[in-house]
Design an enzyme around this catalytic site. Structure first.
Site, short mmCIF file in Angstrom:
data_model
loop_
_atom_site.label_atom_id
_atom_site.label_comp_id
_atom_site.label_asym_id
_atom_site.label_seq_id
_atom_site.Cartn_x
_atom_site.Cartn_y
_atom_site.Cartn_z
N ASP A 7 0.87 -1.18 0.00
CA ASP A 7 0.00 0.00 0.00
C ASP A 7 0.90 1.23 0.00
OD1 ASP A 7 0.91 0.31 2.60
OD2 ASP A 7 -1.07 0.38 3.51
N HIS A 97 9.91 -24.19 8.64
CA HIS A 97 8.86 -24.84 9.45
C HIS A 97 7.45 -24.68 8.87
CE1 HIS A 97 11.27 -24.94 13.48
NE2 HIS A 97 12.07 -25.08 12.42
C1 RB5 Z 1 -1.84 2.87 6.41
O1 RB5 Z 1 -1.83 4.11 7.03
C2 RB5 Z 1 -1.57 1.77 7.42
O2 RB5 Z 1 -2.69 1.59 8.21
C3 RB5 Z 1 -1.22 0.50 6.70
O3 RB5 Z 1 -0.10 0.70 5.89
C4 RB5 Z 1 -0.89 -0.68 7.58
O4 RB5 Z 1 0.06 -0.36 8.54
C5 RB5 Z 1 -2.03 -1.40 8.13
O5 RB5 Z 1 -1.91 -2.42 8.82
#
Ligand code: RB5
Length: 144
Positions: A7, A97
């Site tokens: 992301d 594992h």
């Molecule tokens: C995005 O801000 C953040 O929430 C995402 O990258 C991640 O850490 C979620 O688990």
């Protein structure tokens, strides 16, 4: 073939991982995201999982800010064993594992030097194939 997904939080570290894969001559397919614009990590975890489920890729690397959301999502997809690793010991152990097929990392947790060492360890370590590990992995997806 390695499936890549991240992301916006994971995007900067993914560029470091891609630079390593390029330099090492390792083949990958990048399922996005492709910028630091805010986006939803489940989309990319599911794309990577699908590529593995369909046999297009045999391993995946997922990166978000913490590695947590993207690994939780990946682990809900059938046949995916995603390991959130921030050290080389865990990366080696989860291949030996758990026969983990996805490495997850948090870009806000570790730096690029360690992340690349973790990637190397994960990709270079084979599954042990020990009967007890095969048995336990089989039990993960068994219905009760
Ligand atoms: C995005 O801000 C953040 O929430 C995402 O990258 C991640 O850490 C979620 O688990």
């Amino acid at each position: 073939m390695i499936a890549l997904g991240c992301d916006h939080g994971g995007y900067p570290l993914m560029q470091e991982v891609i630079a390593y894969l390029d330099q090492a001559g390792l083949a990958y397919e990048n399922f996005g995201t492709y910028s630091t614009e805010s986006c939803d990590y489940p989309i990319f975890a599911k794309r990577v999982a699908k590529a593995i489920q369909e046999g297009k890729c045999d391993k995946g690397i997922l990166i978000c800010g913490t590695g947590i959301g993207i690994s939780i999502t990946a682990n809900k997809q059938k046949g995916i064993r995603a390991a959130l690793c921030h050290d080389c010991f865990s990366a080696k152990a989860t291949r030996e594992h758990n026969d983990a097929n996805v490495l997850a990392m948090g870009a806000r947790v570790i730096g690029p030097g360690l992340a690349v060492e973790i990637v190397k360890t994960f990709l270079q370590t084979p599954f042990s194939g020990d009967e007890r590990h095969v048995r336990r992995i089989g039990m993960i997806e068994e219905d009760e």
